[in-house]
Design an enzyme around this catalytic site. Sequence first.
Site, PDB file in Angstrom:
ATOM      1  CE  LYS A 111       1.054  -6.829   6.592  1.00 42.65           C
ATOM      2  NZ  LYS A 111       0.408  -5.857   7.905  1.00 42.65           N
TER       3      LYS A 111
HETATM    4  C1  LIG Z   1      -0.300  -5.906   9.168  1.00 42.06           C
HETATM    5  C2  LIG Z   1      -1.762  -5.884   9.296  1.00 42.06           C
HETATM    6  C3  LIG Z   1      -2.239  -5.024  10.144  1.00 42.06           C
HETATM    7  C4  LIG Z   1      -1.594  -4.293  11.083  1.00 42.06           C
HETATM    8  O1  LIG Z   1      -0.664  -3.417  10.630  1.00 42.06           O
HETATM    9  P1  LIG Z   1       0.617  -3.144  11.523  1.00 42.06           P
HETATM   10  O2  LIG Z   1       1.364  -2.041  10.802  1.00 42.06           O
HETATM   11  O3  LIG Z   1       1.416  -4.108  12.070  1.00 42.06           O
HETATM   12  O4  LIG Z   1      -0.007  -2.485  12.824  1.00 42.06           O
HETATM   13  C5  LIG Z   1      -3.702  -5.224  10.283  1.00 42.06           C
HETATM   14  N1  LIG Z   1      -4.573  -5.661   9.440  1.00 42.06           N
HETATM   15  C6  LIG Z   1      -3.798  -6.769   8.576  1.00 42.06           C
HETATM   16  C7  LIG Z   1      -4.929  -7.354   7.757  1.00 42.06           C
HETATM   17  C8  LIG Z   1      -2.429  -6.673   8.443  1.00 42.06           C
HETATM   18  O5  LIG Z   1      -2.021  -7.594   7.676  1.00 42.06           O
END
Ligand SMILES: *Cc1c(COP(=O)(O)O)cnc(C)c1O
Length: 378
Positions: free
Chosen positions: A185
């Site tokens: 992210k």
């Molecule tokens: C990364 C992501 C998640 C989940 O996040 P985590 O921290 O990996 O649990 C949920 N929704 C979207 C759209 C994502 O890109």
Amino acid sequence: MNSQDILPFTRPDIDEDTIAGVAEVLRSGWITTGPWCAKFEQALSEYFGGRRVLAYSSGTVTMEVALKLLGIGPGDEVITTPLSWVATSNVILTVGATPVFVDIDPVTRNIDAGRIEAAITPRTRAILPVHLAGLPADLDAIHALAARHRLRVIEDAAQAIGSLWQGRLIGSFGDFASFSFHPNKNITSIEGGCLVLPEGADVDLARRLRLQGVQRSGLDGMDVDVVGGKSNLTDVAARVGWGQLQRVDEFNARRRVLAQAYFTAFDAIGLVARGVQLPPRDFIQSNWHMFQIVPPPQVQRAALMQALKDRGIITGVHYPPIHLFSLYRQRGLKPGDFPHAETVGASILTLPLFPSMRDSDVTRVAAALDAVLRQFGL
Ligand SMILES: *Cc1c(COP(=O)(O)O)cnc(C)c1O
């Protein structure tokens, strides 16, 4: 090819100050949830304009907590998009509710707000939009529908830290917003996430749901009144996240510059005329979490990925449509249900984009795409 020549599709940028800060936390004698978690939450709250923010161990559990705070469970329906990371709809199943998918707009690749109303039933409790690749979903339309039908909104803003909607920061307004700090992210805490809570939310319950439902009082009092799970963020992770948050604007500015450079390079080789769909040219609202292209259907995606990989360029797939996974097919969903999500999901390809990428990497990706698409007859 030596390993410096490999261009990944993303890579976290952790600075020396953060690395030194982590070492300090490790030496401090307190490494799990503690002062750094509180400091990270405070900084996040300031970032989101003073809203209430709690940190958790993932951006998945934050959405689960939001659903639980709203009492959403068996018999309830939650409307969401079929084109997302599967966590988005898995959390709806986790609380025992039913995900109801609404097809995407193939241009924005986000839920098509114009189709949501037709999916609302007396059992609908919430809308869970995703800001895919950091491009915001149509929040005006979604909030208007929610108000008209008395629904709640949980934004899956996992990819959207720093994105704007009509000039306002995502997460600084609205109902619930959930962010992820997974290493892919725009900022990371290794693993982690945060939940922005609306006025009137049960903050105390949101905290208890983070750690076994435990509530302490005085020096020795303890009670448990809810099954709380275990999803607290460690101070080591929070120190990483805090260091990253100081740089979120810098990271996102660099991503926007790189995205613009991609468009310039792709326009020069006529990608659109060759049948490749590019993302919307939004250099103001999107945080450019990803730069995703949709090649024409005659290009086999796996072959394209391999040809780029042979040139040292790693690409990703975000995402196959959720409703076609076995778990969802077992629930009666099938090919043809959401044609736009299926068409886009079958071809979408994530190109390298991360703040420490060089300008020359953009040129390199464009040249490689140009050559490879020629091989495919385009
Ligand atoms: C990364 C992501 C998640 C989940 O996040 P985590 O921290 O990996 O649990 C949920 N929704 C979207 C759209 C994502 O890109």
